[in-house]
Scaffold this motif. Structure first.
Motif, PDB file in Angstrom:
ATOM      1  N   ASP A 177      51.940  31.011  33.651  1.00 62.43           N
ATOM      2  CA  ASP A 177      50.804  30.378  34.335  1.00 62.43           C
ATOM      3  C   ASP A 177      50.744  30.913  35.765  1.00 62.43           C
ATOM      4  O   ASP A 177      51.562  30.543  36.612  1.00 62.43           O
ATOM      5  N   ALA A 178      49.769  31.780  36.031  1.00 64.37           N
ATOM      6  CA  ALA A 178      49.709  32.505  37.306  1.00 64.37           C
ATOM      7  C   ALA A 178      49.567  31.592  38.513  1.00 64.37           C
ATOM      8  O   ALA A 178      50.046  31.929  39.610  1.00 64.37           O
ATOM      9  N   ASP A 179      48.912  30.438  38.360  1.00 67.91           N
ATOM     10  CA  ASP A 179      48.709  29.577  39.530  1.00 67.91           C
ATOM     11  C   ASP A 179      49.499  28.267  39.424  1.00 67.91           C
ATOM     12  O   ASP A 179      49.122  27.254  40.012  1.00 67.91           O
ATOM     13  N   TYR A 180      50.605  28.306  38.690  1.00 62.28           N
ATOM     14  CA  TYR A 180      51.454  27.124  38.601  1.00 62.28           C
ATOM     15  C   TYR A 180      51.951  26.751  39.995  1.00 62.28           C
ATOM     16  O   TYR A 180      52.439  27.601  40.749  1.00 62.28           O
ATOM     17  N   GLY A 181      51.811  25.485  40.337  1.00 60.22           N
ATOM     18  CA  GLY A 181      52.211  25.012  41.666  1.00 60.22           C
ATOM     19  C   GLY A 181      51.038  24.795  42.603  1.00 60.22           C
ATOM     20  O   GLY A 181      51.234  24.368  43.738  1.00 60.22           O
ATOM     21  N   LYS A 182      49.807  25.025  42.138  1.00 58.68           N
ATOM     22  CA  LYS A 182      48.661  24.950  43.053  1.00 58.68           C
ATOM     23  C   LYS A 182      48.349  23.525  43.491  1.00 58.68           C
ATOM     24  O   LYS A 182      47.815  23.321  44.584  1.00 58.68           O
ATOM     25  N   LEU A 183      48.687  22.529  42.680  1.00 55.37           N
ATOM     26  CA  LEU A 183      48.415  21.153  43.084  1.00 55.37           C
ATOM     27  C   LEU A 183      49.323  20.740  44.240  1.00 55.37           C
ATOM     28  O   LEU A 183      48.901  20.035  45.153  1.00 55.37           O
TER      29      LEU A 183
ATOM     30  N   HIS B 153      54.911  15.516  37.291  1.00 56.32           N
ATOM     31  CA  HIS B 153      54.014  15.083  36.216  1.00 56.32           C
ATOM     32  C   HIS B 153      52.620  15.702  36.312  1.00 56.32           C
ATOM     33  O   HIS B 153      52.141  16.331  35.367  1.00 56.32           O
ATOM     34  N   HIS B 154      51.951  15.534  37.436  1.00 59.66           N
ATOM     35  CA  HIS B 154      50.578  16.026  37.529  1.00 59.66           C
ATOM     36  C   HIS B 154      50.505  17.547  37.587  1.00 59.66           C
ATOM     37  O   HIS B 154      49.569  18.152  37.044  1.00 59.66           O
ATOM     38  N   GLU B 155      51.476  18.153  38.243  1.00 62.24           N
ATOM     39  CA  GLU B 155      51.493  19.624  38.281  1.00 62.24           C
ATOM     40  C   GLU B 155      51.617  20.182  36.869  1.00 62.24           C
ATOM     41  O   GLU B 155      50.925  21.145  36.487  1.00 62.24           O
ATOM     42  N   ASN B 156      52.476  19.583  36.073  1.00 60.63           N
ATOM     43  CA  ASN B 156      52.675  20.054  34.703  1.00 60.63           C
ATOM     44  C   ASN B 156      51.485  19.705  33.805  1.00 60.63           C
ATOM     45  O   ASN B 156      51.105  20.498  32.933  1.00 60.63           O
ATOM     46  N   GLU B 157      50.927  18.531  34.022  1.00 64.50           N
ATOM     47  CA  GLU B 157      49.726  18.132  33.287  1.00 64.50           C
ATOM     48  C   GLU B 157      48.610  19.159  33.507  1.00 64.50           C
ATOM     49  O   GLU B 157      47.946  19.599  32.564  1.00 64.50           O
ATOM     50  N   LEU B 158      48.397  19.487  34.769  1.00 64.76           N
ATOM     51  CA  LEU B 158      47.343  20.438  35.127  1.00 64.76           C
ATOM     52  C   LEU B 158      47.599  21.790  34.465  1.00 64.76           C
ATOM     53  O   LEU B 158      46.695  22.389  33.860  1.00 64.76           O
ATOM     54  N   ALA B 159      48.834  22.278  34.562  1.00 64.50           N
ATOM     55  CA  ALA B 159      49.164  23.607  34.043  1.00 64.50           C
ATOM     56  C   ALA B 159      48.936  23.693  32.533  1.00 64.50           C
ATOM     57  O   ALA B 159      48.282  24.629  32.035  1.00 64.50           O
TER      58      ALA B 159
ATOM     59  N   ARG C 286      42.820  19.743  49.367  1.00 67.30           N
ATOM     60  CA  ARG C 286      43.360  19.240  50.627  1.00 67.30           C
ATOM     61  C   ARG C 286      42.280  19.019  51.686  1.00 67.30           C
ATOM     62  O   ARG C 286      42.471  19.289  52.869  1.00 67.30           O
ATOM     63  N   LYS C 287      41.148  18.511  51.255  1.00 64.81           N
ATOM     64  CA  LYS C 287      40.077  18.167  52.195  1.00 64.81           C
ATOM     65  C   LYS C 287      39.106  17.198  51.535  1.00 64.81           C
ATOM     66  O   LYS C 287      39.072  17.061  50.315  1.00 64.81           O
ATOM     67  N   LYS C 288      38.333  16.531  52.395  1.00 68.07           N
ATOM     68  CA  LYS C 288      37.272  15.652  51.912  1.00 68.07           C
ATOM     69  C   LYS C 288      36.014  16.477  51.689  1.00 68.07           C
ATOM     70  O   LYS C 288      35.648  17.300  52.523  1.00 68.07           O
ATOM     71  N   GLU C 289      35.360  16.207  50.564  1.00 70.49           N
ATOM     72  CA  GLU C 289      34.141  16.930  50.222  1.00 70.49           C
ATOM     73  C   GLU C 289      33.139  15.955  49.622  1.00 70.49           C
ATOM     74  O   GLU C 289      33.519  14.911  49.084  1.00 70.49           O
ATOM     75  N   PRO C 290      31.845  16.262  49.695  1.00 75.59           N
ATOM     76  CA  PRO C 290      30.854  15.409  49.031  1.00 75.59           C
ATOM     77  C   PRO C 290      31.172  15.298  47.546  1.00 75.59           C
ATOM     78  O   PRO C 290      31.534  16.283  46.901  1.00 75.59           O
TER      79      PRO C 290
END
Length: 511
Positions: A149-155, A237-243, A11-15
């Motif tokens: 999955d301990a961090d499911y939902g992080k996206l 879709h992407h949350e599940n893909e990541l998990a 949730r931020k811009k980074e190099p």
């Protein structure tokens, strides 16, 4: 300023984490090919094609993959309604998608993997998830257990219960948890044989999410540099893909997650489910592919893209109509370049990298710098388009002031500066994937009969003007002759044809 990219995950811009010269892997979710492509289906491809073009311009070695989902519940339903097979429908709609990409100059996609070609990899990934305790078979289906999955939902930055409450989740009494999602779907009675694949859990087909994970990691490795797609795909879709991907590999699935904004209309959302979609093929009958691409790139990719007023069957949306009018500034400039320089705009030589850019005059160099600053700021194509527009306006003023359209009056230094600026315009437009070419009909090259008739009218008008100018002031025919030339211009104008009188002759355009 180095390239900055916003990631949905942080949730931020980074190099950007890679340096020019290094390889960059990019995966963008493609279509489920059960219906013709509409304008919304082109937003992501145009944006990420431009991302690849700019990264390549900076020196990165980009490999870009877009998948084709050719087996899915929607395909099965649509094929049945159309009395055809799933493979036949998928092939026809895939060709439609390819044609739309070509029309909008989306040329950077390196691989188009199809889900049906990678079922073996999906089965292997599902089996690995079962072995690790992240998934479980249930009556012919296989589900991913989100509680493991301990961090499911992080996206999405939400916990599983919030995600369940805010979305439509497939209901099944076979699930351990309501939010568990299908990795494998057992075959249902009556389903066609072509969508049934053998598996350790019985015949069936893969779930939507596992398709992308398997294809992305197969072609690009366990960790992607960029994963892109529409904002509507962030969940599920992407949350599940990541998990499932990170559970399978134990590695970060993507370093940067980029989500593009969606189309909006004054009357609401464009969606096939409510029947208010503008198919690309229909839009291309009204405007060129360059205009549609320009329309998309006018807006920063993370913002909604406003179609304005439009109803099905009502012609062109007001947002695209405005883009078409603005884009004519560029097509007219490209035509002018050909007249002034004697070289067609598309054939101008490109600047040769930093060495070529270093030789630019101060004003042209400033435009190149500001264009780069916008693109370095999270691929701000809207700002880059603005710089390109300012550059074209300045070059048009130069051509007007120095009378560059008149070969006899044009000064060599001014002509050289104009040519240099035109080369820069071509290079910067190319980074955005814009050709700046007017449709063939506008230039009179699309229809030999129309072109011939137009040239006949132009020659007739020129003869009338010459006779009128040669007549004495007191000759009563003088005004009558000029009236006839005005009538030809007016009648053509009523038909949408504009005549432009120049020192080198009269040209015409539609619009």
């Amino acid at each position: 300023m180095p390239l900055q990219v916003y990631s949905t995950l942080t949730r931020k811009k980074e190099p950007f984490h890679k340096r020019p010269g290094e390889p960059v892997s990019m995966y963008v979710c493609g279509p489920t090919v059960y219906k013709p492509s509409h304008i919304g289906h082109m937003v992501g491809p145009v944006i990420f094609d431009t991302v690849k073009r700019y990264l390549t311009h900076l020196g990165y070695q980009v490999t870009w993959v877009v998948n084709i989902t050719d087996v899915d519940d929607k395909l099965i339903k649509a094929a049945k309604e159309q009395n055809t097979t799933v493979p036949a429908l998928a092939a026809r709609m895939t060709d439609d998608y390819y044609g739309c990409l070509k029309a909008l100059n989306v040329t950077g996609i390196d691989h188009f993997p199809k889900a049906t070609e990678h079922v073996g990899g999906m089965l292997a990934m599902i089996g690995g998830l079962i072995d690790k305790g992240y998934a479980y078979p249930a009556g012919g289906d296989v589900y991913f257990d989100v509680s493991k999955d301990a961090d499911y939902g992080k996206l999405c930055n939400r916990d599983p219960e919030q995600l369940e409450a805010g979305s439509r989740i497939e209901v099944s009494d076979r699930k351990r948890n309501p939010g568990d999602f299908a990795l494998w779907k057992g075959a249902k009675p009556g389903e066609p044989a072509e969508v049934q694949f053998d598996s350790p859990w019985g015949k069936g087909r893969p779930g939507w999410h596992i398709e992308c994970s398997a294809m992305a990691t197969k072609l690009l490795g366990d960790t992607l540099d960029i994963h892109g797609g529409g904002l509507d795909l962030q969940f599920p879709h992407h949350e599940n893909e990541l998990a499932q991907s990170e559970s399978a590999t134990g590695k970060d699935f993507a370093r940067v997650w980029m989500h593009n904004g969606l189309l909006k209309m004054k009357s609401g959302k464009m969606a096939g489910s409510i029947g208010n979609v503008l198919n690309v093929a229909d839009a291309l009958k009204l405007v060129g592919g360059d205009v549609l691409r320009f329309f998309i790139l006018q807006t920063h990719y993370r913002s909604p893209i406003d179609l304005g007023d439009w109803e099905p069957g009502a012609g062109i949306p007001t947002g695209i109509e405005s883009a078409k009018a603005a884009f004519e500034t560029f097509t007219r400039f490209a035509e002018r370049v050909g007249r002034v320089t004697g070289t067609p705009f598309a054939e101008l030589p490109a600047l040769t990298g930093p060495a070529g850019a270093a030789t630019l005059t101060l004003s042209n160099a400033d435009a190149a710098r500001r264009f780069g600053e916008h693109m370095d700021d999270d691929f701000n194509t809207g700002g880059a388009v603005g710089v390109l527009y300012e550059l074209v306006r300045r070059l048009n003023r130069l051509a007007d002031e120095k009378k560059l359209d008149d070969p006899a009056a044009a000064a060599a230094p001014a002509k050289a500066e104009f040519r240099e600026g035109a080369v820069l315009v071509r290079d910067l437009a190319g980074i955005l994937g814009l050709t700046l070419a007017a449709p063939a009909a506008t230039l009179g090259g699309g229809d030999e009969l129309v072109s011939g008739l137009m040239q006949l009218l132009i020659d007739l008008r020129a003869n009338l003007r010459a006779e009128a100018k040669g007549a004495a002031k007191d000759n009563p025919l003088k005004k009558a002759l000029f009236d006839q030339t005005d009538l030809i211009r007016a009648r053509l104008g009523a038909l949408g044809v504009t005549l432009e009188d120049r020192p080198t002759g009269t040209t015409w355009r539609v619009g």
